[in-house]
Structure formats: structure tokens, C-alpha cells
Scaffold this motif. Structure first.
Motif, PDB file in Angstrom:
ATOM      1  N   LEU A 172      -3.854 -47.208  13.173  1.00  0.00           N
ATOM      2  CA  LEU A 172      -2.507 -46.731  12.843  1.00  0.00           C
ATOM      3  C   LEU A 172      -2.016 -45.625  13.766  1.00  0.00           C
ATOM      4  O   LEU A 172      -0.902 -45.143  13.614  1.00  0.00           O
ATOM      5  CB  LEU A 172      -2.489 -46.221  11.393  1.00  0.00           C
ATOM      6  N   SER A 173      -2.825 -45.221  14.715  1.00  0.00           N
ATOM      7  CA  SER A 173      -2.506 -44.029  15.510  1.00  0.00           C
ATOM      8  C   SER A 173      -1.289 -44.205  16.412  1.00  0.00           C
ATOM      9  O   SER A 173      -0.661 -43.222  16.792  1.00  0.00           O
ATOM     10  CB  SER A 173      -3.716 -43.616  16.355  1.00  0.00           C
ATOM     11  N   ALA A 174      -0.943 -45.456  16.753  1.00  0.00           N
ATOM     12  CA  ALA A 174       0.199 -45.671  17.648  1.00  0.00           C
ATOM     13  C   ALA A 174       1.524 -45.804  16.899  1.00  0.00           C
ATOM     14  O   ALA A 174       2.573 -45.988  17.514  1.00  0.00           O
ATOM     15  CB  ALA A 174      -0.036 -46.933  18.492  1.00  0.00           C
ATOM     16  N   LEU A 175       1.500 -45.712  15.586  1.00  0.00           N
ATOM     17  CA  LEU A 175       2.698 -45.915  14.771  1.00  0.00           C
ATOM     18  C   LEU A 175       3.312 -44.577  14.370  1.00  0.00           C
ATOM     19  O   LEU A 175       2.638 -43.553  14.325  1.00  0.00           O
ATOM     20  CB  LEU A 175       2.338 -46.709  13.508  1.00  0.00           C
ATOM     21  N   ASP A 176       4.612 -44.606  14.040  1.00  0.00           N
ATOM     22  CA  ASP A 176       5.240 -43.369  13.592  1.00  0.00           C
ATOM     23  C   ASP A 176       4.794 -43.046  12.163  1.00  0.00           C
ATOM     24  O   ASP A 176       4.246 -43.892  11.451  1.00  0.00           O
ATOM     25  CB  ASP A 176       6.764 -43.422  13.709  1.00  0.00           C
ATOM     26  N   ALA A 177       5.033 -41.808  11.746  1.00  0.00           N
ATOM     27  CA  ALA A 177       4.447 -41.285  10.507  1.00  0.00           C
ATOM     28  C   ALA A 177       4.793 -42.114   9.277  1.00  0.00           C
ATOM     29  O   ALA A 177       3.927 -42.424   8.452  1.00  0.00           O
ATOM     30  CB  ALA A 177       4.891 -39.839  10.310  1.00  0.00           C
ATOM     31  N   LYS A 178       6.067 -42.503   9.117  1.00  0.00           N
ATOM     32  CA  LYS A 178       6.489 -43.213   7.910  1.00  0.00           C
ATOM     33  C   LYS A 178       5.839 -44.588   7.827  1.00  0.00           C
ATOM     34  O   LYS A 178       5.342 -45.001   6.768  1.00  0.00           O
ATOM     35  CB  LYS A 178       8.016 -43.343   7.896  1.00  0.00           C
ATOM     36  N   ILE A 179       5.816 -45.313   8.945  1.00  0.00           N
ATOM     37  CA  ILE A 179       5.196 -46.645   8.969  1.00  0.00           C
ATOM     38  C   ILE A 179       3.689 -46.518   8.764  1.00  0.00           C
ATOM     39  O   ILE A 179       3.069 -47.351   8.102  1.00  0.00           O
ATOM     40  CB  ILE A 179       5.504 -47.357  10.304  1.00  0.00           C
ATOM     41  N   ARG A 180       3.096 -45.467   9.319  1.00  0.00           N
ATOM     42  CA  ARG A 180       1.655 -45.250   9.201  1.00  0.00           C
ATOM     43  C   ARG A 180       1.250 -45.110   7.726  1.00  0.00           C
ATOM     44  O   ARG A 180       0.279 -45.701   7.279  1.00  0.00           O
ATOM     45  CB  ARG A 180       1.259 -44.004   9.985  1.00  0.00           C
ATOM     46  N   ILE A 181       2.028 -44.342   6.977  1.00  0.00           N
ATOM     47  CA  ILE A 181       1.730 -44.152   5.552  1.00  0.00           C
ATOM     48  C   ILE A 181       1.853 -45.462   4.798  1.00  0.00           C
ATOM     49  O   ILE A 181       0.989 -45.817   3.980  1.00  0.00           O
ATOM     50  CB  ILE A 181       2.668 -43.083   4.951  1.00  0.00           C
ATOM     51  N   SER A 182       2.913 -46.208   5.072  1.00  0.00           N
ATOM     52  CA  SER A 182       3.130 -47.486   4.386  1.00  0.00           C
ATOM     53  C   SER A 182       2.030 -48.486   4.707  1.00  0.00           C
ATOM     54  O   SER A 182       1.500 -49.163   3.814  1.00  0.00           O
ATOM     55  CB  SER A 182       4.494 -48.054   4.804  1.00  0.00           C
ATOM     56  N   LEU A 183       1.642 -48.564   5.983  1.00  0.00           N
ATOM     57  CA  LEU A 183       0.656 -49.558   6.393  1.00  0.00           C
ATOM     58  C   LEU A 183      -0.745 -49.210   5.906  1.00  0.00           C
ATOM     59  O   LEU A 183      -1.517 -50.102   5.545  1.00  0.00           O
ATOM     60  CB  LEU A 183       0.669 -49.705   7.923  1.00  0.00           C
ATOM     61  N   ARG A 184      -1.073 -47.919   5.848  1.00  0.00           N
ATOM     62  CA  ARG A 184      -2.404 -47.576   5.360  1.00  0.00           C
ATOM     63  C   ARG A 184      -2.537 -47.940   3.876  1.00  0.00           C
ATOM     64  O   ARG A 184      -3.622 -48.334   3.426  1.00  0.00           O
ATOM     65  CB  ARG A 184      -2.707 -46.097   5.599  1.00  0.00           C
ATOM     66  N   GLU A 185      -1.440 -47.840   3.131  1.00  0.00           N
ATOM     67  CA  GLU A 185      -1.456 -48.256   1.729  1.00  0.00           C
ATOM     68  C   GLU A 185      -1.646 -49.765   1.622  1.00  0.00           C
ATOM     69  O   GLU A 185      -2.365 -50.253   0.741  1.00  0.00           O
ATOM     70  CB  GLU A 185      -0.168 -47.810   1.038  1.00  0.00           C
ATOM     71  N   GLU A 186      -0.995 -50.513   2.524  1.00  0.00           N
ATOM     72  CA  GLU A 186      -1.148 -51.973   2.539  1.00  0.00           C
ATOM     73  C   GLU A 186      -2.588 -52.365   2.870  1.00  0.00           C
ATOM     74  O   GLU A 186      -3.149 -53.284   2.249  1.00  0.00           O
ATOM     75  CB  GLU A 186      -0.194 -52.595   3.558  1.00  0.00           C
ATOM     76  N   ILE A 187      -3.174 -51.683   3.844  1.00  0.00           N
ATOM     77  CA  ILE A 187      -4.559 -51.979   4.234  1.00  0.00           C
ATOM     78  C   ILE A 187      -5.497 -51.751   3.055  1.00  0.00           C
ATOM     79  O   ILE A 187      -6.377 -52.567   2.765  1.00  0.00           O
ATOM     80  CB  ILE A 187      -4.974 -51.119   5.448  1.00  0.00           C
TER      81      ILE A 187
END
Length: 355
Positions: A161-176
Motif C-alpha cells: 500500500l506504500s505507493a497509494l495516497d492516504a485515503k485509498i491506503r486506509i480503504s484498501l487495507r480494510e479490504e485486504i
């Protein structure tokens, strides 16, 4: 025996040792995070689990089978890279099905699994798009689906997730995390982001210079750090220099004031210097004349008050030591100003003595 056993592995590159005597037992379906700064050895350990690197010493066992020297293709692991590593000339569906094609899975089954993965990552409508036509978050979900399509025993995630912006990073880590729980797949996640590790892990392994500093639940790692490195690396922390007054009573002098810790001081001696730690949110700003039985109470002078939205951070000094505290923003509460003398208190058990 645990589902994944890593026993005393070391990795040397010439005269340099990147990983020192690393061991951990991971249960089936557990989500483990390797957390630490750049160069601490976390990605090297992940690469040894994947089979991209061989340990110089030690063993790796998956589900009762020793895979220490088994090639990557025969380990049945799924790997998601920081850079996505999608094929630009393949559609989303073709990228997801690539590993199945290499493994000679039949056409009908491949198509069925690709549909299953597309539904899982909620990208059914984008099956025919190419990676360059998608956002970074969508590309990373495709990379995750490709890693899961082969139904691996272990999922390895290298700072995905390190290459993503903060908002998308939070959303995607929840999906993972949601996907990992749904599939009950054993997962090892590598990151240098403390918030990321604390929010999605069953357990965290904190690494520093190739060595394990501490392993534990997010709550234990954050609230009860065992070493100076863990305490300073995870979250914001006050560190105070003290001198032991009475080991039996847990009394330590900081400046002119004596504080009490519930931690045992068995390894220290009266008169010995030590370092204390306390989280800013564990400190309470007392009203004038408040009774604080059973707590440490200190008189400090306010240096600064910073408004940070949902919280207000107040920086004070206790002799030569800086003490910061966080309070929730209350528009009806009158806050002290620079130069005011204020009373702060905190529970004995929240004052930690660091190794």
C-alpha cells in the motif's frame, strides 16, 4: 506444530548479516505483520518465505513440510509486490488468470476462478480493461486477486500500500483484512507504517537491524513496549530520564519529583539511572484541587498548546524533561496557556521502565 514454522533463520550477504536468528510460529489463518524501518530485514525474511532467497542458517516449514530449499514455484505461496507487477499488455482477467495458466489449470476452471476473484475484489465490470486504464488502488486489488487465484497456503504482502495516497491506503487495507478473514488464509504483511500494522494485524513482529525487538498483539506492542526502540518507533511517546529511589516500592525520581511504577524493578538498583516512558494519551490534565489517589501527580509548566483537530496536544516541562499530553477537543473546555503551571496525573501501571 503451527501451520508456519520459521526456526532460527539467518541471512548473510558476504560479511554482512541481514537477519539474525529469527524464529516465529504462525497459526493457520493468522495475520502477522513484520514492522520496522528500512533496512531492518523484514523484506529479506519475506523473500526467504517466498523462496526468492535461501536462508544461510535455519529452516522454514509450511503445514508440516520443510520448504527451506524448495523452489518458489513449488511452495504454493501468493506474493503481492509494492510495485503491483501487473503485465501491461494483459487485461485484468488475463492478469488474474496468468498463474493458473502457468500451472496448467484447465480453461473452464481458470475462467471460473477468475470470475470468482473478480467478484471477490469487486471489479467484475472491469475484467477487460488494461492496468494502465485503472487507478493505483484498483491495480493493487488486481495484484491481490492474482496472488489468491492459485489458492495459496500462505499469502505474502510486501508493502503493498506504500505507493497509494492516504485515503485509498486506509480503504484498501480494510479490504485486504476483510478478504483475509473471509478466506482464512495465513498472511504475512510487511510494512514500515505503524498505523497500518496496528490496525489490521493479529500479531506484530517489530524488527530492528535484523533482530526481533518484540512480538505481540497490537495492544501489547503499543501499550507495553519492552525496549526503547519499540517504545519510540510505535506511536508518540514521552521518554523521561530518572534515578531509582526504592526498587521495592517502585519509586523513581524525575527532576525533583518522585514517581511510582507498577513495573517490577528487580533488574535495577537504588541510585541507578533509567529511562521511563508514558504515552501522551495516558496523562490527564487535573482540575485545580482534584484528588488523584492511586496515581502519579506532577506539577509542570506549559510550553505550548497545539490544536490538532479531534485532539489538543499540550507540551509541558518537568524540570529538564519534556512531557506531552493529548486531550480530546472540547470547545467548552478552557485550556491553559504558555507559562501556566498545571497538574498532570497518570496511573502507576502506565509508567513503563524501558530495557
Amino acid at each position: 506444530m503451527a501451520f508456519l514454522e520459521i526456526s532460527n533463520i539467518q541471512k548473510r550477504f558476504g560479511s554482512q548479516t541481514a537477519v539474525h536468528d529469527f524464529s516465529i510460529s504462525i497459526e493457520k489463518g493468522e495475520f502477522i505483520t513484520f514492522l520496522g524501518p528500512s533496512g531492518c530485514g523484514k523484506t529479506t525474511i519475506l523473500r526467504m518465505l517466498a523462496g526468492f532467497e535461501a536462508p544461510s542458517v535455519g529452516s522454514i516449514v509450511f503445514d508440516g513440510k520443510d520448504v527451506t530449499h524448495v523452489p518458489t514455484a513449488k511452495r504454493n505461496v501468493g506474493m503481492v509486490f509494492q510495485s503491483y507487477a501487473l503485465f501491461p499488455n494483459m487485461t485484468v482477467a488475463e492478469n488474474i488468470g496468468f498463474g493458473l495458466k502457468v500451472a496448467n489449470v484447465g480453461k473452464d476452471e481458470t475462467e471460473a476462478r477468475v470470475r470468482e476473484m473478480l467478484k471477490l475484489i469487486k471489479l467484475d465490470a472491469l475484467a477487460e480493461r488494461y492496468p494502465w486504464q485503472m487507478s493505483g488502488g484498483q491495480q493493487q486489488r488486481v495484484a491481490l486477486a492474482r496472488a489468491l487465484a492459485n489458492r495459496p497456503k500462505v499469502l505474502l504482502l510486501d508493502e503493498p500500500l506504500s505507493a497509494l495516497d492516504a485515503k485509498i491506503r486506509i480503504s484498501l487495507r480494510e479490504e485486504i483484512r476483510e478478504l483475509q478473514r473471509e478466506l482464512h488464509i495465513t498472511t504475512v504483511f510487511v510494512t514500515h507504517d505503524q498505523e497500518e500494522a496496528l490496525s489490521i494485524s493479529d500479531r506484530i513482529v517489530v524488527l530492528n537491524e535484523g533482530r526481533v525487538e518484540q512480538t505481540g498483539t497490537p495492544s501489547a506492542i503499543y501499550n507495553f513496549p519492552r525496549t526503547r526502540f519499540v517504545a519510540s518507533f510505535i506511536g508518540t511517546l514521552n521518554q523521561l530520564s530518572g534515578e531509582v529511589v526504592d526498587t521495592a516500592k517502585g519509586e523513581i525520581r524525575v527532576g525533583t519529583q518522585v514517581l511510582v511504577t507498577s513495573n517490577p524493578l528487580d533488574d535495577l538498583k537504588n541510585g541507578q539511572k533509567c529511562t521511563l516512558a508514558i504515552r501522551p494519551e495516558a496523562i490527564t490534565l487535573d482540575a485545580p484541587g482534584a484528588v488523584t489517589n492511586g496515581k502519579n501527580t506532577v506539577q509542570t509548566v506549559v510550553d505550548d498548546v497545539s490544536f490538532l483537530g479531534s485532539i489538543v496536544r499540550m507540551r509541558t516541562h518537568l524540570g529538564a524533561e519534556v512531557v506531552s499530553m493529548d486531550v480530546f477537543n472540547d470547545p467548552n473546555q478552557k485550556l491553559p496557556v504558555r507559562g501556566d503551571t498545571v497538574s498532570l496525573s497518570f496511573a502507576f501501571e502506565n509508567l513503563l521502565v524501558l530495557a
